[in-house]
Write a protein that holds these residues in place. Structure first.
Motif, short mmCIF file in Angstrom:
data_model
loop_
_atom_site.label_atom_id
_atom_site.label_comp_id
_atom_site.label_asym_id
_atom_site.label_seq_id
_atom_site.Cartn_x
_atom_site.Cartn_y
_atom_site.Cartn_z
N SER A 262 0.82 -1.21 0.00
CA SER A 262 0.00 0.00 0.00
C SER A 262 0.86 1.26 0.00
N ASP A 263 2.08 1.17 0.59
CA ASP A 263 2.96 2.33 0.64
C ASP A 263 4.42 1.86 0.64
N PRO A 264 4.90 1.36 -0.49
CA PRO A 264 6.26 0.83 -0.54
C PRO A 264 7.34 1.85 -0.22
N ASP A 265 7.12 3.12 -0.56
CA ASP A 265 8.13 4.14 -0.30
C ASP A 265 8.40 4.30 1.19
N ALA A 266 7.38 4.07 2.01
CA ALA A 266 7.55 4.22 3.46
C ALA A 266 8.45 3.14 4.04
N PHE A 267 8.61 2.04 3.31
CA PHE A 267 9.42 0.92 3.80
C PHE A 267 10.60 0.63 2.88
N ALA A 268 10.99 1.63 2.09
CA ALA A 268 12.02 1.43 1.07
C ALA A 268 13.36 1.00 1.66
N SER A 269 13.64 1.40 2.92
CA SER A 269 14.92 1.06 3.52
C SER A 269 14.90 -0.30 4.22
N HIS A 270 13.74 -0.91 4.32
CA HIS A 270 13.66 -2.23 4.95
C HIS A 270 14.33 -3.26 4.05
N PRO A 271 15.12 -4.18 4.61
CA PRO A 271 15.84 -5.15 3.77
C PRO A 271 14.95 -5.94 2.83
N ASP A 272 13.70 -6.14 3.18
CA ASP A 272 12.82 -6.91 2.31
C ASP A 272 12.54 -6.18 1.00
N LEU A 273 12.56 -4.83 1.05
CA LEU A 273 12.34 -4.04 -0.16
C LEU A 273 13.63 -3.50 -0.74
N SER A 274 14.57 -3.14 0.12
CA SER A 274 15.82 -2.59 -0.41
C SER A 274 16.56 -3.63 -1.23
N ALA A 275 16.28 -4.92 -0.96
CA ALA A 275 16.91 -5.99 -1.74
C ALA A 275 16.51 -5.92 -3.20
N GLU A 276 15.39 -5.26 -3.48
CA GLU A 276 14.93 -5.16 -4.87
C GLU A 276 15.88 -4.33 -5.73
N ARG A 277 16.60 -3.41 -5.10
CA ARG A 277 17.44 -2.52 -5.90
C ARG A 277 18.92 -2.59 -5.59
N ASP A 278 19.26 -3.03 -4.35
CA ASP A 278 20.68 -2.94 -4.01
C ASP A 278 21.20 -4.12 -3.20
N THR A 279 20.61 -5.31 -3.37
CA THR A 279 21.20 -6.47 -2.71
C THR A 279 22.62 -6.67 -3.22
N PRO A 280 23.60 -6.73 -2.31
CA PRO A 280 25.00 -6.87 -2.78
C PRO A 280 25.19 -8.13 -3.60
#
Length: 283
Positions: A262-280
């Motif tokens: 419902s609000d992905p931007d609010a949780f963008a720094s959470h590892p579950d979502l940040s993995a979408e763009r910057d998983t090492p």
């Protein structure tokens, strides 16, 4: 009704193996099983073919990808059941509602081994306290409460206990393995199973078997990480003060899925979502 990976396996049976076997064989012939190409292809392949619960949401992308988490953020055990790890390989990507994320871990009352290795929080377990005494304060394994109680359990029950131990000598050998694991993590850092395979320190395994060998967690309704399996490595990571470790998420709470979609931007720094763009890319 949304279906888990395990449901797909059970429903399709031999048809599933034949249907995906050809494609998976082609994937593996295109790249060595330990190469980045193999893992990228198989992540995409399993995410697409298994039709997991998570795949019916926009976020998170690829439930099979590793998430990198601060070990300090994993301390409570998941309350889903007494043997969370048994079917974990086939439950990756599952979404569940209910109160399992806020209920304390409930193991079989008759299982005395669980009294030694589990508690409401990892740091409260006899296992963790004994590991901390040994690695931080230099207490000999034989003098820790964990080894003493485990040996008593083996003698009383005359059955296999911790990792198949049948004697106190087996327990001591397992402790020696923890010593070597501690030294390896202290020297080389906390490596994923893929990295260990690539270095030749672990034998090559199938894709899902490799994921199953990582530290496994669930995610609760508020995004909290809940312990499923891998408590020895997690304990060592905590004791050493490791800042980030790779984990595989098994089950996500339905309310967590609703929040991040419902609000992905609010949780963008959470590892579950940040993995979408910057998983090492560490393998």
């Amino acid at each position: 009704m949304l279906r888990s990976a395990g449901t797909i396996y059970r429903e399709w049976g031999l048809r599933y193996l034949i249907a995906i076997g050809t494609e998976h064989f082609l994937i593996r012939t295109l790249a060595d099983a330990r190469s980045p190409s193999y893992w990228r292809r198989t992540e995409s392949f399993h995410d697409r073919i298994l039709d997991t619960d998570v795949s019916h949401y926009e976020h998170p992308k690829n439930p099979f990808a590793l998430r990198y988490v601060d070990p300090a953020e994993i301390y409570q055990f998941s309350g889903r059941g007494s043997a969370l790890w048994e079917n974990a390989m086939y439950e990756i990507g599952t979404v569940q509602d209910g109160d399992w994320d806020i209920e304390p871990y409930q193991g079989p009352l008759e299982d005395k081994e669980l009294e030694i290795t589990f508690a409401n929080a990892l740091e409260e377990t006899v296992l963790y306290r004994s590991m901390e005494e040994h690695f931080t304060n230099g207490v000999a394994w034989e003098d820790t409460q964990f080894v003493q109680r485990m040996c008593e359990l083996i003698k009383e029950s005359d059955t296999r206990a911790w990792h198949g131990s049948m004697t106190c000598e087996d327990v001591r050998e397992r402790c020696a393995y923890l010593d070597s694991l501690y030294e390896r993590i202290q020297t080389d850092g906390f490596l994923s199973q893929r990295e260990l395979q690539q270095r030749g320190e672990e034998p090559p395994k199938d894709y899902l078997d490799t994921l199953r060998s990582e530290i496994l967690v669930d995610i609760g309704r508020d995004g909290e990480f809940l312990m499923v399996d891998g408590r020895h490595r997690l304990s060592i990571a905590k004791i050493l003060g490791v800042e980030s470790i790779p984990v595989v998420v098994v089950v996500r709470h339905a309310q967590w899925m609703e929040k991040i979609n419902s609000d992905p931007d609010a949780f963008a720094s959470h590892p579950d979502l940040s993995a979408e763009r910057d998983t090492p890319t560490r393998y």
